[in-house]
Write a protein that holds these residues in place. Structure first.
Motif, short mmCIF file in Angstrom:
data_model
loop_
_atom_site.label_atom_id
_atom_site.label_comp_id
_atom_site.label_asym_id
_atom_site.label_seq_id
_atom_site.Cartn_x
_atom_site.Cartn_y
_atom_site.Cartn_z
N ASN A 109 0.84 -1.19 0.00
CA ASN A 109 0.00 0.00 0.00
C ASN A 109 0.88 1.25 0.00
O ASN A 109 1.38 1.69 1.04
CB ASN A 109 -0.92 0.00 1.22
CG ASN A 109 -1.92 1.15 1.18
OD1 ASN A 109 -1.93 1.94 0.25
ND2 ASN A 109 -2.75 1.24 2.20
N THR A 110 1.11 1.78 -1.18
CA THR A 110 1.95 2.98 -1.33
C THR A 110 1.08 4.23 -1.55
O THR A 110 1.59 5.27 -1.98
CB THR A 110 2.90 2.81 -2.53
OG1 THR A 110 2.14 2.56 -3.73
CG2 THR A 110 3.86 1.66 -2.29
N ILE A 111 -0.21 4.10 -1.27
CA ILE A 111 -1.14 5.22 -1.45
C ILE A 111 -1.09 6.12 -0.23
O ILE A 111 -1.42 5.70 0.88
CB ILE A 111 -2.57 4.71 -1.68
CG1 ILE A 111 -2.62 3.75 -2.88
CG2 ILE A 111 -3.52 5.88 -1.88
CD1 ILE A 111 -2.14 4.34 -4.17
N ASP A 112 -0.66 7.35 -0.43
CA ASP A 112 -0.55 8.30 0.67
C ASP A 112 -1.83 9.13 0.76
O ASP A 112 -1.87 10.30 0.40
CB ASP A 112 0.66 9.21 0.48
CG ASP A 112 0.97 10.03 1.72
OD1 ASP A 112 0.35 9.77 2.77
OD2 ASP A 112 1.82 10.93 1.64
N LEU B 191 -7.94 -3.87 3.23
CA LEU B 191 -6.66 -3.34 3.70
C LEU B 191 -6.22 -4.10 4.93
O LEU B 191 -7.02 -4.39 5.83
CB LEU B 191 -6.80 -1.85 4.05
CG LEU B 191 -7.26 -0.93 2.91
CD1 LEU B 191 -7.53 0.47 3.45
CD2 LEU B 191 -6.23 -0.88 1.79
N PHE B 192 -4.92 -4.43 4.97
CA PHE B 192 -4.36 -5.13 6.12
C PHE B 192 -2.93 -4.69 6.31
O PHE B 192 -2.08 -4.89 5.43
CB PHE B 192 -4.43 -6.64 5.93
CG PHE B 192 -3.81 -7.43 7.05
CD1 PHE B 192 -4.42 -7.50 8.29
CD2 PHE B 192 -2.60 -8.08 6.86
CE1 PHE B 192 -3.84 -8.22 9.33
CE2 PHE B 192 -2.01 -8.82 7.88
CZ PHE B 192 -2.63 -8.89 9.13
N ASN B 193 -2.65 -4.05 7.46
CA ASN B 193 -1.33 -3.48 7.73
C ASN B 193 -0.91 -2.59 6.57
O ASN B 193 -1.59 -1.63 6.24
CB ASN B 193 -0.32 -4.59 8.00
CG ASN B 193 -0.56 -5.27 9.35
OD1 ASN B 193 -1.22 -4.70 10.22
ND2 ASN B 193 -0.03 -6.45 9.53
N ASP B 194 0.19 -2.89 5.91
CA ASP B 194 0.66 -2.05 4.80
C ASP B 194 0.38 -2.70 3.45
O ASP B 194 1.07 -2.43 2.47
CB ASP B 194 2.16 -1.78 4.94
CG ASP B 194 3.00 -3.05 4.98
OD1 ASP B 194 2.40 -4.14 5.11
OD2 ASP B 194 4.24 -2.96 4.88
#
Length: 225
Positions: free
Chosen positions: A83-86, A120-123
């Motif tokens: 998950n690189t979505i900021d 979503l889970f952690n990163d």
């Protein structure tokens, strides 16, 4: 009618130092020529408060000017990507299909989740397992509410040439009057009512012109000391 994000990014933005000087004028303080002159306690408070007001306003609504898109590849045989979505994910699209958010992430570990969903889970962002690579189009609202002089987005204004992502002509009245209110924090102050009315008018106009959703406008509060 909403203003397109592309057009907004073409405009000139008032930078951090200019915003600070606008606040100093409103507060009847002496203006400065550079950051090195911002040495007084109220100077330091003002620098911080401008970011607080900017973050409060940007985080209060699904603004068009914060919408971003990023494509990521989900490898064949894998049900997860980093998950690189900021920011806050608004939509996930693959093969022309919109994937809905599914809260029970554990279902993805046994491939028992509903069709066309993600979690979503952690990163990680979790997806169904596919037998070929998938290009995922992620639409999201960025949590970076400022940018530097090279238009690189960042979380806070900390250089004199940084600027807010709030578009012109709204950024000046929202941040300047909102910051003056918060710095003084006293409704009995001789200019408080003026600052409040100008701030509220600018925020209302921003919502009417820019907001992507007209159904629900959460309030943006100016905390008093």
């Amino acid at each position: 009618m909403a203003v397109s994000p592309e057009r907004l990014h073409e405009r000139e933005f008032m930078n951090y130092l200019e915003l600070i000087n606008k606040c100093l004028v409103e507060l009847n303080y002496k203006q400065v020529n550079s950051f090195s002159e911002l040495t007084k306690n109220d100077h330091k408070k003002l620098k911080n408060i401008l970011n607080i007001v900017n973050n409060d306003v940007c985080g209060s609504e699904k603004w068009d000017f914060l919408l971003r898109k990023k494509d990521i590849i989900l490898p064949a045989g894998s049900g997860e990507v980093e998950n690189t979505i900021d920011g806050r994910i608004e939509a996930v699209i693959a093969d022309g299909n919109k994937f809905e958010y599914y809260q029970d992430f554990e279902e993805f570990f046994v491939n028992a989740q509903p069709q066309n969903t993600y979690s979503l889970f952690n990163d990680k962002i979790l997806f169904p397992v596919f037998n070929k690579d998938k290009t995922l189009e992620i639409i999201y609202y960025t949590k970076n509410y400022a940018k530097n002089s090279d238009s690189e987005e960042k979380s806070l204004m900390d250089d004199e040439n940084d600027s807010s992502l709030i578009p012109e002509p709204f950024v000046e009245p929202i941040l300047v009057y909102g910051s003056c209110m918060r710095l003084k924090g006293n409704p009995e102050h001789v200019r408080f009512s003026y600052w409040y009315s100008m701030y509220k008018e600018a925020l209302t106009n921003l919502r009417a012109r820019i907001s992507s959703s007209m159904d629900d406008f959460p309030s943006v509060k100016i905390h008093r000391r």
